[in-house]
Design a protein around this motif. Sequence first.
Motif, PDB file in Angstrom:
ATOM      1  N   TYR A  33       0.890  -1.172   0.000  1.00 47.75           N
ATOM      2  CA  TYR A  33       0.000   0.000   0.000  1.00 47.75           C
ATOM      3  C   TYR A  33       0.920   1.211   0.000  1.00 47.75           C
ATOM      4  CZ  TYR A  33      -4.026   2.951   1.342  1.00 47.75           C
ATOM      5  OH  TYR A  33      -5.032   3.897   1.372  1.00 47.75           O
ATOM      6  N   GLY A  34       1.145   1.778  -1.182  1.00 47.58           N
ATOM      7  CA  GLY A  34       2.052   2.913  -1.304  1.00 47.58           C
ATOM      8  C   GLY A  34       1.284   4.219  -1.297  1.00 47.58           C
ATOM      9  N   THR A  35       1.684   5.158  -0.446  1.00 51.18           N
ATOM     10  CA  THR A  35       1.000   6.448  -0.387  1.00 51.18           C
ATOM     11  C   THR A  35       1.805   7.523  -1.111  1.00 51.18           C
ATOM     12  OG1 THR A  35       1.961   7.474   1.599  1.00 51.18           O
ATOM     13  CG2 THR A  35       0.295   5.752   1.944  1.00 51.18           C
ATOM     14  N   ALA A  36       1.073   8.475  -1.658  1.00 55.16           N
ATOM     15  CA  ALA A  36       1.683   9.636  -2.316  1.00 55.16           C
ATOM     16  C   ALA A  36       0.745  10.811  -2.107  1.00 55.16           C
ATOM     17  CB  ALA A  36       1.882   9.351  -3.798  1.00 55.16           C
ATOM     18  N   TYR A  37       1.224  12.002  -2.396  1.00 53.48           N
ATOM     19  CA  TYR A  37       0.349  13.172  -2.232  1.00 53.48           C
ATOM     20  C   TYR A  37       0.306  14.017  -3.503  1.00 53.48           C
ATOM     21  CZ  TYR A  37      -2.018  17.158  -0.173  1.00 53.48           C
ATOM     22  OH  TYR A  37      -2.927  18.153   0.082  1.00 53.48           O
ATOM     23  N   SER A  38       1.442  14.538  -3.918  1.00 53.22           N
ATOM     24  CA  SER A  38       1.421  15.397  -5.117  1.00 53.22           C
ATOM     25  C   SER A  38       1.664  14.614  -6.403  1.00 53.22           C
ATOM     26  CB  SER A  38       2.459  16.516  -4.984  1.00 53.22           C
ATOM     27  OG  SER A  38       3.737  15.973  -4.755  1.00 53.22           O
ATOM     28  N   ARG A  39       2.323  13.459  -6.295  1.00 52.14           N
ATOM     29  CA  ARG A  39       2.605  12.669  -7.511  1.00 52.14           C
ATOM     30  C   ARG A  39       1.987  11.275  -7.370  1.00 52.14           C
ATOM     31  NH1 ARG A  39       8.996  12.896  -8.351  1.00 52.14           N
ATOM     32  NH2 ARG A  39       9.077  12.907  -6.080  1.00 52.14           N
ATOM     33  N   LYS A  57      -6.804   5.465   9.639  1.00 47.54           N
ATOM     34  CA  LYS A  57      -7.831   4.689   8.938  1.00 47.54           C
ATOM     35  C   LYS A  57      -7.210   3.821   7.835  1.00 47.54           C
ATOM     36  CE  LYS A  57     -11.464   6.121   6.081  1.00 47.54           C
ATOM     37  NZ  LYS A  57     -12.388   7.195   5.692  1.00 47.54           N
ATOM     38  N   ALA A  58      -6.321   4.431   7.052  1.00 49.72           N
ATOM     39  CA  ALA A  58      -5.696   3.712   5.931  1.00 49.72           C
ATOM     40  C   ALA A  58      -4.871   2.526   6.427  1.00 49.72           C
ATOM     41  CB  ALA A  58      -4.822   4.666   5.124  1.00 49.72           C
ATOM     42  N   ILE A  59      -4.107   2.740   7.494  1.00 50.87           N
ATOM     43  CA  ILE A  59      -3.243   1.667   8.012  1.00 50.87           C
ATOM     44  C   ILE A  59      -4.076   0.535   8.620  1.00 50.87           C
ATOM     45  CG2 ILE A  59      -1.473   1.074   9.731  1.00 50.87           C
ATOM     46  CD1 ILE A  59      -0.377   3.949   9.384  1.00 50.87           C
ATOM     47  N   VAL A  60      -5.033   0.897   9.449  1.00 56.17           N
ATOM     48  CA  VAL A  60      -5.858  -0.118  10.126  1.00 56.17           C
ATOM     49  C   VAL A  60      -6.629  -0.962   9.115  1.00 56.17           C
ATOM     50  CG1 VAL A  60      -7.809  -0.444  11.696  1.00 56.17           C
ATOM     51  CG2 VAL A  60      -5.969   1.133  12.320  1.00 56.17           C
ATOM     52  N   GLN A  61      -7.166  -0.314   8.074  1.00 58.43           N
ATOM     53  CA  GLN A  61      -7.925  -1.059   7.052  1.00 58.43           C
ATOM     54  C   GLN A  61      -7.033  -1.984   6.226  1.00 58.43           C
ATOM     55  OE1 GLN A  61     -10.125   1.869   4.763  1.00 58.43           O
ATOM     56  NE2 GLN A  61     -11.796   1.965   6.256  1.00 58.43           N
ATOM     57  N   PHE A  62      -5.793  -1.519   5.953  1.00 60.31           N
ATOM     58  CA  PHE A  62      -4.891  -2.324   5.107  1.00 60.31           C
ATOM     59  C   PHE A  62      -4.309  -3.532   5.863  1.00 60.31           C
ATOM     60  CE2 PHE A  62      -0.487  -3.049   3.470  1.00 60.31           C
ATOM     61  CZ  PHE A  62      -0.846  -3.603   2.248  1.00 60.31           C
TER      62      PHE A  62
END
Length: 303
Positions: A33-39, A57-62
């Motif tokens: 699960y890779g996060t990004a913001y501007s790119r 939320k993102a971590i717990v769900q993944f």
Amino acid sequence: MATINKRLFLTGASGLLGRAIYKKFVNEGWTVYGTAYSRVAAGLHKLDLTDDSEVKKAIVQFKPSFLIHCAAQRFPDKVDLDPEGAAKLNIDTTRCLAQVAGSIQVPLLYISTDYVFDGKSPPYAVDAVPSPLNLYGKTKLDGEKVTLDVGKGNLVLRVPVLYGPVEYLAESAVTVLLNSLLQTDKQCKISDCELRRPSHVDDIADICLQMAVKRLEDENICGIFHWCGKEVFTKYGMLVQMAHTFHLPYDSHVTPDSSTPSATTTPRPYDTTLDTSRLEQLGIGHHTPFSVGIKSALQSWVR
């Protein structure tokens, strides 16, 4: 040996190092699960890391088995221009990630920097006392502290200046030197003072993978680790190596500058060589020769 659960939550997955880590883990069969913001590239998730509730939320769900925190404001001059924003990303976000990781009992690997040292007495062992010269180094050191204070089983990996395949030349302090080589009509001075041990991002990605696997097999593998390239260069030395690699002229328009930087620029340490023995004792390490790494990283930029 029990099979490890291969689920990685990775921040900064669109950045220079993050892209290499993402690719390496995916290629080794991990679900990432890779996060990004501007790119936000294909396969990545847009996430504002300064929004604690969204991060949680993102971590717990993944449900990851391992976290790597790559996202940072890593340009010292930019940290000076926006100290508040840098502190948010380099310290506050790190604290939040460590707290969430702790709540679900998952180890966090925090990517730090050789700039936590002043560069006056290398090589630096993992237990050497940090003494950062600039605000960037201070914010990264504070990020280390919250990582290790919040979770005793967490890991910190300090790395030097990085290079690799870039989306724009200024994405790395190494690859940006190519601009000076290519602009043959412009006279320029390049620092021939501070010593650096550049590392290819693929090497660091490989080391992160080995650390993740070992940590999931043995919870005693935690705390601070160091890695840096095996070759030492000044910025001018890196530029000369690039010139030789791509058969480009440099003598007529590039001059080495051996003077120490002026007081008006963000201070940088002289020699931050890191002692890598703790990783090597675990059988972990990877070094791409600079001539090989820089050729593959910059080939597409040289016509």
